[in-house]
Write a protein that holds these residues in place. Sequence first.
Motif, PDB file in Angstrom:
ATOM      1  N   THR A  88       0.834  -1.204   0.000  1.00 56.65           N
ATOM      2  CA  THR A  88       0.000   0.000   0.000  1.00 56.65           C
ATOM      3  C   THR A  88       0.868   1.253   0.000  1.00 56.65           C
ATOM      4  N   TYR A 107       0.868   4.259  -2.774  1.00 56.70           N
ATOM      5  CA  TYR A 107       0.558   5.615  -2.335  1.00 56.70           C
ATOM      6  C   TYR A 107       1.777   6.528  -2.239  1.00 56.70           C
ATOM      7  N   SER A 126      -9.438  -0.282   0.620  1.00 47.06           N
ATOM      8  CA  SER A 126      -9.961   1.060   0.899  1.00 47.06           C
ATOM      9  C   SER A 126      -9.479   1.549   2.267  1.00 47.06           C
ATOM     10  N   LYS A 127      -9.559   0.677   3.258  1.00 49.79           N
ATOM     11  CA  LYS A 127      -9.101   1.032   4.605  1.00 49.79           C
ATOM     12  C   LYS A 127      -7.586   1.244   4.612  1.00 49.79           C
ATOM     13  N   TYR A 149      -5.679   2.275   2.136  1.00 51.43           N
ATOM     14  CA  TYR A 149      -5.406   3.588   1.528  1.00 51.43           C
ATOM     15  C   TYR A 149      -5.678   4.711   2.523  1.00 51.43           C
ATOM     16  N   ASP A 150      -6.801   4.602   3.212  1.00 51.99           N
ATOM     17  CA  ASP A 150      -7.168   5.629   4.175  1.00 51.99           C
ATOM     18  C   ASP A 150      -6.102   5.755   5.266  1.00 51.99           C
ATOM     19  N   LEU A 151      -5.659   4.631   5.783  1.00 55.03           N
ATOM     20  CA  LEU A 151      -4.651   4.643   6.839  1.00 55.03           C
ATOM     21  C   LEU A 151      -3.331   5.247   6.355  1.00 55.03           C
ATOM     22  N   SER A 197      -2.837   7.220   3.779  1.00 56.51           N
ATOM     23  CA  SER A 197      -2.992   8.642   3.433  1.00 56.51           C
ATOM     24  C   SER A 197      -2.989   9.536   4.669  1.00 56.51           C
ATOM     25  N   HIS A 198      -3.315   8.955   5.821  1.00 54.08           N
ATOM     26  CA  HIS A 198      -3.299   9.710   7.075  1.00 54.08           C
ATOM     27  C   HIS A 198      -2.019   9.473   7.876  1.00 54.08           C
TER      28      HIS A 198
END
Length: 143
Positions: free
Chosen positions: A83, A87, A119-120, A122-124, A126-127
């Motif tokens: 991931t 990213y 999806s989760k 990516y979210d993690l 990205s943060h």
Amino acid sequence: MSILDLYSSAFLERNRDHFAAIVRIALSDGNINPEEKAFLDRLADNLNISEEDYKTILKNPDKYPINPPFFYDSRLERLYDLTCMVYVDHIADEEETRMLHKLAVGLGFTPGNVKYIISKAYDLISHGADLDTFKEEIRHMNR
């Protein structure tokens, strides 16, 4: 061959195969940008990938299998690395996401859940989640 030699070669082989999977993602858009190259260089060093293997893998990463780790924790670590690769340029394009889905299934994640796990993930990333936070969050969503 001693048991230590066998273990060492198997460990290096798994690292090489994992590195090849990450290179597949980096090449999924046709080229490796400078941020991806820097990430690959660091990862190759961390995974003890030789310069010769590095060059060979860049030429043909598809020749190496996806060898899922036995332990779930190790699978999460691999997913984290994959991931991060997607990213690294802060853009998760469609081809990279498709490749990540395939690799996640190859790592042993359930095909029906991969969409949500990615999806989760990516979210993690990205943060700015670190590896420990990433593993904990994915573990909790997967229960």
